[in-house]
Design an enzyme around this catalytic site. Structure first.
Site, short mmCIF file in Angstrom:
data_model
loop_
_atom_site.label_atom_id
_atom_site.label_comp_id
_atom_site.label_asym_id
_atom_site.label_seq_id
_atom_site.Cartn_x
_atom_site.Cartn_y
_atom_site.Cartn_z
N ASP A 188 35.25 55.43 28.92
CA ASP A 188 34.00 55.44 29.01
C ASP A 188 33.28 56.61 28.05
OD1 ASP A 188 31.19 56.11 29.61
OD2 ASP A 188 31.30 55.50 31.53
N ALA A 241 30.02 43.31 36.75
CA ALA A 241 29.15 44.06 35.97
C ALA A 241 27.91 43.17 35.67
CB ALA A 241 29.76 44.94 34.98
N ARG A 242 28.15 42.62 34.43
CA ARG A 242 27.29 41.71 33.75
C ARG A 242 27.83 40.62 32.94
NH1 ARG A 242 23.93 42.61 36.60
NH2 ARG A 242 22.05 43.58 36.58
N GLU A 261 23.67 32.37 33.81
CA GLU A 261 23.53 31.93 35.29
C GLU A 261 22.24 31.36 35.72
OE1 GLU A 261 23.64 36.09 37.21
OE2 GLU A 261 25.83 36.35 36.21
N HIS A 287 27.27 35.98 41.50
CA HIS A 287 26.29 37.13 41.33
C HIS A 287 25.89 37.60 42.65
CE1 HIS A 287 23.77 39.46 38.15
NE2 HIS A 287 24.10 40.26 39.23
N ALA A 304 26.22 42.53 45.18
CA ALA A 304 25.26 43.32 45.90
C ALA A 304 24.74 42.73 46.90
CB ALA A 304 24.36 44.03 44.87
C1 MLT Z 1 22.22 44.67 40.04
O1 MLT Z 1 22.28 45.14 38.86
O2 MLT Z 1 21.68 45.20 41.05
C2 MLT Z 1 23.07 43.51 40.49
O3 MLT Z 1 23.32 42.63 39.42
C3 MLT Z 1 22.64 42.86 41.70
C4 MLT Z 1 21.58 41.80 41.70
O4 MLT Z 1 20.82 41.71 40.59
O5 MLT Z 1 21.63 40.90 42.47
#
Ligand code: MLT
Length: 331
Positions: A183, A249-250, A279, A297, A300
């Protein structure tokens, strides 16, 4: 920031990608008018958000400069964009700033959930859990074919060392992994994490790589054929465990077609993705490869994270309506 007058302490709030029910109730109890509707890109470009004082999005709604331009006509009230989550790559923060709109996110609320999902994907990969389930459903009993490896005794390489990566580091270390990280933006790190100045060194050292950086021009396709080809395939304990990559992550940081190729030629034993370049995913060659498993995705998407996100976003909104400027914002 624009939009608010003393008389608009009670606001109209659009929630476009859903939010925890208790958070919506708390906003309604505080007197706000909450509309929970997903708008199409056409509706957004038609300026539907100009009707609202605040909008709260997750990742599905893209707040582009064009959307903001069409929502910022005379008489527009929009002054607050809330990202119920971490990543703001779906929001043009610079355009929001130019339009006098405050942007807030909830950076810490989903950390634990994403950490658990990442570790879950690593264990599912190393022990072929998703693949075993697929084969059971096909009526097969692949006890011999599905021999896995332990993650203990292997090196984990973290790309990015923010909150989530540090949580993954703690969990992985307690499961017996040696932790490495790259990082270029962190100043300090615990001394048990082996830091690398060159991302290529991380790939050379680690059989397991986990992605935790933002998507930017610098990180797009950072995980590619050349780097996957550097991974050692043999753990510190001497086990020929193959190479494994996880990303929660992304999308776009792992080059999906390079990774598919690496799964086919054996440089990669498994790939687990929660995030994708496009997506929803739709058709993808990854879906035909045994070493791949994925999720839509949802790292979270736990009751706990969504409750914390809702609580935090509600406080930010209430603070915005009371003071015009929340204590934490991105612009
Ligand atoms: C975020 O950036 O918080 C995650 O990708 C979670 C989401 O968007 O659902």
């Amino acid at each position: 920031m624009r939009g608010l007058s003393l008389s608009s302490i009670v606001g109209r709030i659009a929630i476009t990608d859903g939010m925890d029910d208790q958070a919506i109730k708390a906003l309604e109890d505080a007197g706000h008018e909450v509309t929970s509707t997903h708008y199409s890109i056409e509706e957004l470009l038609d300026g539907v958000l100009a009707e609202f004082d605040a909008v709260v999005v997750r990742s599905a709604t893209k707040i582009t400069a064009e959307v903001l331009a069409s929502s910022s006509s005379d008489g527009s009230k929009l002054g607050f964009i809330g990202r119920a989550g971490v990543g703001v790559d779906n929001i043009d923060v610079a355009a929001a700033t130019n339009n006098g709109i405050v942007v807030c996110n909830t950076p810490g609320a989903s950390t634990r959930s994403v950490v658990e999902m990442t570790i879950g994907h690593f264990i599912a990969s190393a022990r072929h859990i998703a693949r075993a389930d697929r084969s059971l459903r096909e009526g097969k009993w692949q006890k011999k074919e599905l021999k896995g490896t332990e993650i203990a005794g292997k090196s984990l390489g973290l790309i990015g060392l923010g909150r989530i990566a540090r949580g993954v580091a703690d969990a992985a270390s307690s499961l017996g992994m040696e932790v490495h990280a790259y990082d270029p933006y962190v100043q300090s790190s615990p001394d048990w994490i082996n830091m690398h100045d060159d991302v290529d060194d991380l790939f050379r050292k680690c059989t397991h790589i986990s992605v935790h950086c933002n998507l930017s021009e610098e990180t797009r396709n950072l995980v590619n054929s050349a780097r996957i080809g550097m991974m050692p395939g043999v753990g510190n304990d001497g086990t020929a465990c193959g190479n494994h990559i996880v990303s929660c992550a992304r999308g776009g940081i792992v080059d999906e077609s390079d990774a598919a190729m690496a799964l086919q030629n054996g440089q990669l034993q498994t790939l687990a993705l929660d995030v994708f370049d496009r997506e929803p995913l739709g058709d993808s060659e990854l879906l035909s490869l045994d070493g791949f498993h994925g999720s839509p995705h949802i790292a979270a998407s736990t009751m706990e994270a969504q409750r914390r996100i809702g609580t935090e976003m509600t406080s930010l909104l209430i603070e915005y309506f009371e003071t015009g400027s929340p204590s934490t914002s991105l612009n």
